[in-house]
Design an enzyme around this catalytic site. Structure first.
Site, PDB file in Angstrom:
ATOM      1  N   HIS A 287       9.007 -18.665  22.593  1.00  0.00           N
ATOM      2  CA  HIS A 287       9.614 -17.601  23.404  1.00  0.00           C
ATOM      3  C   HIS A 287       9.199 -17.753  24.859  1.00  0.00           C
ATOM      4  O   HIS A 287       8.248 -18.471  25.180  1.00  0.00           O
ATOM      5  CB  HIS A 287       9.188 -16.218  22.887  1.00  0.00           C
ATOM      6  CG  HIS A 287       7.717 -15.963  23.027  1.00  0.00           C
ATOM      7  ND1 HIS A 287       6.793 -16.541  22.203  1.00  0.00           N
ATOM      8  CD2 HIS A 287       7.023 -15.218  23.918  1.00  0.00           C
ATOM      9  CE1 HIS A 287       5.586 -16.153  22.562  1.00  0.00           C
ATOM     10  NE2 HIS A 287       5.685 -15.359  23.612  1.00  0.00           N
TER      11      HIS A 287
ATOM     12  N   ARG B   2      -4.703 -11.514  28.939  1.00  0.00           N
ATOM     13  CA  ARG B   2      -3.628 -12.164  29.691  1.00  0.00           C
ATOM     14  C   ARG B   2      -3.068 -11.205  30.731  1.00  0.00           C
ATOM     15  O   ARG B   2      -3.046  -9.988  30.517  1.00  0.00           O
ATOM     16  CB  ARG B   2      -2.558 -12.702  28.756  1.00  0.00           C
ATOM     17  CG  ARG B   2      -1.442 -11.793  28.442  1.00  0.00           C
ATOM     18  CD  ARG B   2      -0.288 -12.439  27.687  1.00  0.00           C
ATOM     19  NE  ARG B   2       0.902 -11.646  27.975  1.00  0.00           N
ATOM     20  CZ  ARG B   2       2.061 -11.755  27.372  1.00  0.00           C
ATOM     21  NH1 ARG B   2       2.246 -12.673  26.441  1.00  0.00           N
ATOM     22  NH2 ARG B   2       3.078 -10.986  27.694  1.00  0.00           N
TER      23      ARG B   2
HETATM   24  C1  SIN Z   1       1.344 -15.188  24.403  1.00  0.00           C
HETATM   25  O1  SIN Z   1       2.513 -15.316  24.058  1.00  0.00           O
HETATM   26  O2  SIN Z   1       1.067 -14.720  25.493  1.00  0.00           O
HETATM   27  C2  SIN Z   1       0.211 -15.579  23.510  1.00  0.00           C
HETATM   28  C3  SIN Z   1      -0.086 -17.014  23.560  1.00  0.00           C
HETATM   29  C4  SIN Z   1      -1.296 -17.357  22.755  1.00  0.00           C
HETATM   30  O3  SIN Z   1      -1.894 -16.465  22.128  1.00  0.00           O
HETATM   31  O4  SIN Z   1      -1.663 -18.539  22.732  1.00  0.00           O
END
Ligand code: SIN
Length: 279
Positions: free
Chosen positions: A108, A270
């Site tokens: 995605h 994040r």
């Molecule tokens: C995300 O889609 O931000 C998660 C990616 C991950 O957990 O490696």
């Protein structure tokens, strides 16, 4: 190795693989970044599409936010739980109590259901399973460029709906009827606002229907495109080390986190940076 000297600092920037990504060392993301350093990082981001900053220490939430803001205003996730006092931070956390993965189990582009989806995402992982928990990235310029000319022509000018209620509702929290789930109509092929290159812009999570096609036609074409985007030739697979920071460009890549480590723990934070309306 491409060594770029910037003022008193020297970053080492090394391609991760021929098709995508670069590793950056010799930069401490907890410190301030000056304009010249920022330009080096920006240029590398546009060239390599995904950067992996290695040999980092755990970055405090305020420094993570500060680093993100060098690249633009921060995006607030429409559905994921927010970190206390830091609504810009999305905590990524899976462990033995997790019933589903962190919401990234298919390829995605982050929050592509927004009218102005995030341009990039920065993820630092602090706790990792002993093995597993890799993240895969796929190059959507390559996905577009490898299509035949007639297929490129057919897709150019088409738009597709990106919706989120089916994906977000009840995923992170109990169902909350007050959440307004975003949806948007975006070009199937978008032009990167900086590099001006064309990239395929559809993904399994959010893209539900191509405008103007019948449901059956749309389903077949979308399934074909999803499979095409996921060809191994366009992919890399990143094996994390503790405190690595990945910074990916959502406008020209897809990504997927592999949930192969249950019941072990994987945890990080994040931030995402606001982007423009795709064109
Ligand atoms: C995300 O889609 O931000 C998660 C990616 C991950 O957990 O490696």
């Amino acid at each position: 190795m491409n060594k770029l000297d910037v003022m008193n600092n020297s970053f080492n920037i090394k391609p991760f693989a021929p098709n995508l990504g670069a590793i950056i060392t010799n930069v401490d993301l907890s410190n301030d970044i000056n304009d010249a350093e920022l330009k080096v990082i920006r240029d590398a981001f546009h060239k390599y599409q995904v950067l992996f900053f290695q040999n980092q220490s755990e970055i405090l939430p305020e420094n993570h936010i500060k680093f993100g803001k060098y690249f633009g205003d921060l995006h607030i996730h429409p559905a994921a739980p927010k970190m206390k006092n830091y609504p810009e931070i999305f905590e990524i956390h899976t462990n033995k109590n997790s019933k589903i993965s962190n919401g990234a189990e298919d390829f995605h582009s982050d929050v592509s259901c927004d009218m102005e989806p995030p341009l990039g995402t920065m993820l630092q992982l602090h706790i990792l399973p002993e093995c597993g928990g890799d993240t895969m990235f796929a190059n959507m310029y390559m996905a577009y460029e490898s299509l035949s000319k007639p297929m490129q022509k057919f897709l150019s000018g088409l738009r597709a709906f990106h919706e989120s209620e089916h994906f977000y509702k009840g995923r992170y929290n109990k169902i909350d009827e007050n959440i307004k789930y975003p949806s948007a109509l975006h070009p199937v092929v978008r032009t990167h606002p900086v590099t001006k290159k064309k990239a395929l812009y559809v993904n399994r999570f959010f893209t539900t229907q191509i405008e103007g096609l019948s449901q059956h036609e749309s389903k077949l074409i979308l399934n074909y495109l999803f499979e095409h985007c996921e060809k191994t030739d366009f992919q890399i697979r990143y094996r994390w080390k503790q405190n690595d920071m990945a910074f990916w460009d959502n406008r020209c890549t897809l990504h997927k986190a592999i949930w192969d480590y249950f019941p072990n723990e994987r945890k990080g934070r994040r931030v995402t940076i606001k982007g423009d309306k795709p064109f």
